[in-house]
Design an enzyme around this catalytic site. Structure first.
Site, PDB file in Angstrom:
ATOM      1  N   SER A  28       0.730  -1.209   0.041  1.00 47.82           N
ATOM      2  CA  SER A  28      -0.222   0.118   0.060  1.00 47.82           C
ATOM      3  C   SER A  28       0.990   1.231  -0.139  1.00 47.82           C
ATOM      4  O   SER A  28       1.639   1.349   0.628  1.00 47.82           O
ATOM      5  CB  SER A  28      -0.808  -0.027   1.475  1.00 47.82           C
ATOM      6  OG  SER A  28      -1.914  -0.797   1.338  1.00 47.82           O
ATOM      7  N   HIS A  59      -3.701   0.205  -4.680  1.00 44.32           N
ATOM      8  CA  HIS A  59      -3.154  -0.839  -5.158  1.00 44.32           C
ATOM      9  C   HIS A  59      -3.293  -0.816  -6.430  1.00 44.32           C
ATOM     10  O   HIS A  59      -4.295  -0.742  -6.963  1.00 44.32           O
ATOM     11  CB  HIS A  59      -3.310  -2.291  -4.696  1.00 44.32           C
ATOM     12  CG  HIS A  59      -2.814  -2.552  -3.284  1.00 44.32           C
ATOM     13  ND1 HIS A  59      -1.833  -3.377  -3.224  1.00 44.32           N
ATOM     14  CD2 HIS A  59      -2.956  -2.018  -2.210  1.00 44.32           C
ATOM     15  CE1 HIS A  59      -1.303  -3.607  -1.885  1.00 44.32           C
ATOM     16  NE2 HIS A  59      -1.923  -2.721  -1.257  1.00 44.32           N
ATOM     17  N   HIS A  81      -5.103  -9.654  -1.136  1.00 48.63           N
ATOM     18  CA  HIS A  81      -4.734  -9.945   0.370  1.00 48.63           C
ATOM     19  C   HIS A  81      -6.001 -11.210   0.764  1.00 48.63           C
ATOM     20  O   HIS A  81      -7.054 -11.250   0.102  1.00 48.63           O
ATOM     21  CB  HIS A  81      -5.089  -8.736   1.326  1.00 48.63           C
ATOM     22  CG  HIS A  81      -4.315  -7.704   0.938  1.00 48.63           C
ATOM     23  ND1 HIS A  81      -4.625  -6.847  -0.091  1.00 48.63           N
ATOM     24  CD2 HIS A  81      -3.279  -6.987   1.597  1.00 48.63           C
ATOM     25  CE1 HIS A  81      -3.816  -5.822  -0.058  1.00 48.63           C
ATOM     26  NE2 HIS A  81      -2.903  -5.908   0.754  1.00 48.63           N
ATOM     27  N   TYR A  83      -7.775 -10.870   3.334  1.00 50.43           N
ATOM     28  CA  TYR A  83      -9.122 -10.806   3.455  1.00 50.43           C
ATOM     29  C   TYR A  83     -10.115 -10.182   2.387  1.00 50.43           C
ATOM     30  O   TYR A  83     -11.087  -9.885   2.830  1.00 50.43           O
ATOM     31  CB  TYR A  83      -8.843  -9.497   4.504  1.00 50.43           C
ATOM     32  CG  TYR A  83      -8.165  -8.160   3.902  1.00 50.43           C
ATOM     33  CD1 TYR A  83      -8.776  -7.307   3.103  1.00 50.43           C
ATOM     34  CD2 TYR A  83      -6.929  -7.761   4.269  1.00 50.43           C
ATOM     35  CE1 TYR A  83      -8.068  -6.267   2.476  1.00 50.43           C
ATOM     36  CE2 TYR A  83      -6.091  -6.849   3.762  1.00 50.43           C
ATOM     37  CZ  TYR A  83      -6.771  -5.952   2.709  1.00 50.43           C
ATOM     38  OH  TYR A  83      -6.242  -5.034   2.070  1.00 50.43           O
ATOM     39  N   GLU A  84      -9.604 -10.207   1.073  1.00 47.28           N
ATOM     40  CA  GLU A  84     -10.589  -9.867   0.042  1.00 47.28           C
ATOM     41  C   GLU A  84     -11.546 -10.956  -0.299  1.00 47.28           C
ATOM     42  O   GLU A  84     -12.528 -10.802  -0.628  1.00 47.28           O
ATOM     43  CB  GLU A  84      -9.499  -9.214  -1.036  1.00 47.28           C
ATOM     44  CG  GLU A  84      -8.894  -7.934  -0.715  1.00 47.28           C
ATOM     45  CD  GLU A  84      -7.999  -7.537  -1.959  1.00 47.28           C
ATOM     46  OE1 GLU A  84      -8.681  -7.063  -3.096  1.00 47.28           O
ATOM     47  OE2 GLU A  84      -6.890  -7.647  -1.987  1.00 47.28           O
ATOM     48  N   ALA A 111       2.949  -1.991   3.896  1.00 42.53           N
ATOM     49  CA  ALA A 111       2.574  -1.098   4.937  1.00 42.53           C
ATOM     50  C   ALA A 111       2.428  -1.760   6.310  1.00 42.53           C
ATOM     51  O   ALA A 111       1.648  -2.781   6.206  1.00 42.53           O
ATOM     52  CB  ALA A 111       1.602  -0.086   4.364  1.00 42.53           C
ATOM     53  N   MET A 206      -1.399  -6.765   7.276  1.00 48.87           N
ATOM     54  CA  MET A 206      -2.476  -7.546   7.002  1.00 48.87           C
ATOM     55  C   MET A 206      -1.898  -8.676   5.651  1.00 48.87           C
ATOM     56  O   MET A 206      -2.937  -8.977   4.730  1.00 48.87           O
ATOM     57  CB  MET A 206      -3.747  -7.049   6.423  1.00 48.87           C
ATOM     58  CG  MET A 206      -4.387  -6.053   7.751  1.00 48.87           C
ATOM     59  SD  MET A 206      -5.484  -5.178   7.104  1.00 48.87           S
ATOM     60  CE  MET A 206      -5.983  -4.116   8.438  1.00 48.87           C
ATOM     61  N   SER A 207      -0.768  -8.501   5.259  1.00 54.91           N
ATOM     62  CA  SER A 207      -0.057  -9.129   3.977  1.00 54.91           C
ATOM     63  C   SER A 207       0.987  -9.915   4.365  1.00 54.91           C
ATOM     64  O   SER A 207       1.574 -10.307   5.526  1.00 54.91           O
ATOM     65  CB  SER A 207      -0.042  -8.025   3.090  1.00 54.91           C
ATOM     66  OG  SER A 207       1.195  -7.235   3.505  1.00 54.91           O
ATOM     67  N   ASN A 230       1.916   3.880  10.559  1.00 52.96           N
ATOM     68  CA  ASN A 230       1.325   4.358  11.786  1.00 52.96           C
ATOM     69  C   ASN A 230       1.762   3.907  13.169  1.00 52.96           C
ATOM     70  O   ASN A 230       2.454   2.529  12.913  1.00 52.96           O
ATOM     71  CB  ASN A 230      -0.159   4.191  11.665  1.00 52.96           C
ATOM     72  CG  ASN A 230      -0.586   2.675  11.414  1.00 52.96           C
ATOM     73  OD1 ASN A 230      -0.445   2.248  10.172  1.00 52.96           O
ATOM     74  ND2 ASN A 230      -1.066   2.113  12.560  1.00 52.96           N
ATOM     75  N   HIS A 241      -7.154   3.790   6.913  1.00 54.55           N
ATOM     76  CA  HIS A 241      -6.389   3.499   5.544  1.00 54.55           C
ATOM     77  C   HIS A 241      -5.874   4.708   4.886  1.00 54.55           C
ATOM     78  O   HIS A 241      -5.036   4.835   4.132  1.00 54.55           O
ATOM     79  CB  HIS A 241      -7.391   2.482   4.431  1.00 54.55           C
ATOM     80  CG  HIS A 241      -6.717   1.972   3.230  1.00 54.55           C
ATOM     81  ND1 HIS A 241      -5.519   1.369   3.370  1.00 54.55           N
ATOM     82  CD2 HIS A 241      -7.064   2.142   1.992  1.00 54.55           C
ATOM     83  CE1 HIS A 241      -5.237   1.243   2.286  1.00 54.55           C
ATOM     84  NE2 HIS A 241      -5.910   1.500   1.563  1.00 54.55           N
TER      85      HIS A 241
END
Ligand code: HPA
Length: 272
Positions: A28, A59, A81, A83-84, A111, A206-207, A230, A241
């Site tokens: 990201s 992306h 990802h 989660y998609e 990220a 998350m990746s 962050n 995001h």
């Protein structure tokens, strides 16, 4: 391998042949690295069989094959990802394609949120190891004994040392730490972050983890760099995001220096 990886590799070779040794995936806000690839062939993921197209804003979805810092590289600009759609092996065909193209090295970027207050947004963090906190694994369903993959040195010590040296040469601070994979897509709670810290995590995201497992499964050497966008949940007021995208852009300069430095050094005879 499924066969899609080699079909995709043939399509890339038809667009641009090369001596590809390094494959990269961009996370990201980090897509501008792909703009620096020279003599580039660009192929949309939508034209490649079994390639996942990410629904995440920030992306892009392009394979960029070309030259960067004196090396032929294949950049996966944009990732899908878990989660998609709930498939931990969603990046399997792209990574198989890299392997089919001859890439020995898989360099993942992402990220991430920092669990260490002193590793602030915009900073890079070299991943030394990971915690798979998702409960899933991209090798679930594999049938051969190769599924019992040794993850003892998943993040290649030689590549890590090399990246540390690139950072030192460029007077750049480079934190090193453990990345914990949470499935997302909601961000973690402050309680989850306290737990992750207790378990030994330095960053969360998350990746990357499923991709690293797949790349190791295919026998590639792996390095991975987080760009901290962050401080993790509970360490700052709130998370979004939008901030991930914005701070990815702030950190991408340092990421580019690290990636270019590593590539430029690959032909150094001292390279292990
Ligand atoms: N948590 C999970 N994923 C992330 C974060 C985070 O704090 N920041 C960027 N990606």
């Amino acid at each position: 391998m499924s066969g899609f990886g080699s079909q995709c590799a043939e399509m890339v070779r038809a667009a641009r042949d090369g001596d590809y040794r390094v494959g990269l995936v961009l996370g990201s806000g980090l897509g501008t690295l792909a703009d620096e690839v020279e003599d580039a062939a660009r192929i949309s993921y939508t034209h490649l069989p079994d390639f996942p197209v990410s629904s995440v804003s920030s992306h892009s979805s392009e394979v960029v094959a070309g030259r960067l810092a004196g090396q032929d590289v294949v950049v996966l600009s944009g990732r899908a990802h878990f989660y998609e759609n709930g498939n931990a092996a969603v990046m399997r065909t792209p990574i198989e394609m890299l392997k089919e193209l001859g890439c020995e090295i898989f360099l993942a970027t992402n990220a991430a949120g920092s669990l260490r207050a002193e590793v602030t947004p915009g900073s890079p963090m070299l991943i030394s190891d990971h915690i798979n906190f998702s409960g899933v694994n991209p090798l679930i369903g594999e049938e051969s004994d190769a599924r019992f993959l040794d993850m003892s040195q998943a993040y290649d010590p030689g590549l890590r040392e090399r990246l540390m040296r690139v950072a030192a040469t460029n007077d750049m601070e480079l934190a090193e730490g453990v990345y914990a994979w949470f499935s997302g897509p909601s961000f973690e709670t402050p309680a989850e972050i306290r737990m992750a810290r207790t378990l030994g995590a330095d960053a969360v995201g998350m990746s990357t983890v499923p991709e690293v497992i797949l790349a190791r499964y295919l026998g590639m050497r792996v390095a991975a760099i987080s760009t901290i966008t962050n401080l993790a949940a509970g360490m700052q007021e709130s998370l979004s995001h939008a901030e991930t995208k914005e701070m990815g852009l702030v950190g991408v300069g340092r990421l580019k220096t690290l990636v270019r430095g590593l590539l430029a050094d690959l032909d150094n005879p001292a390279f292990k």
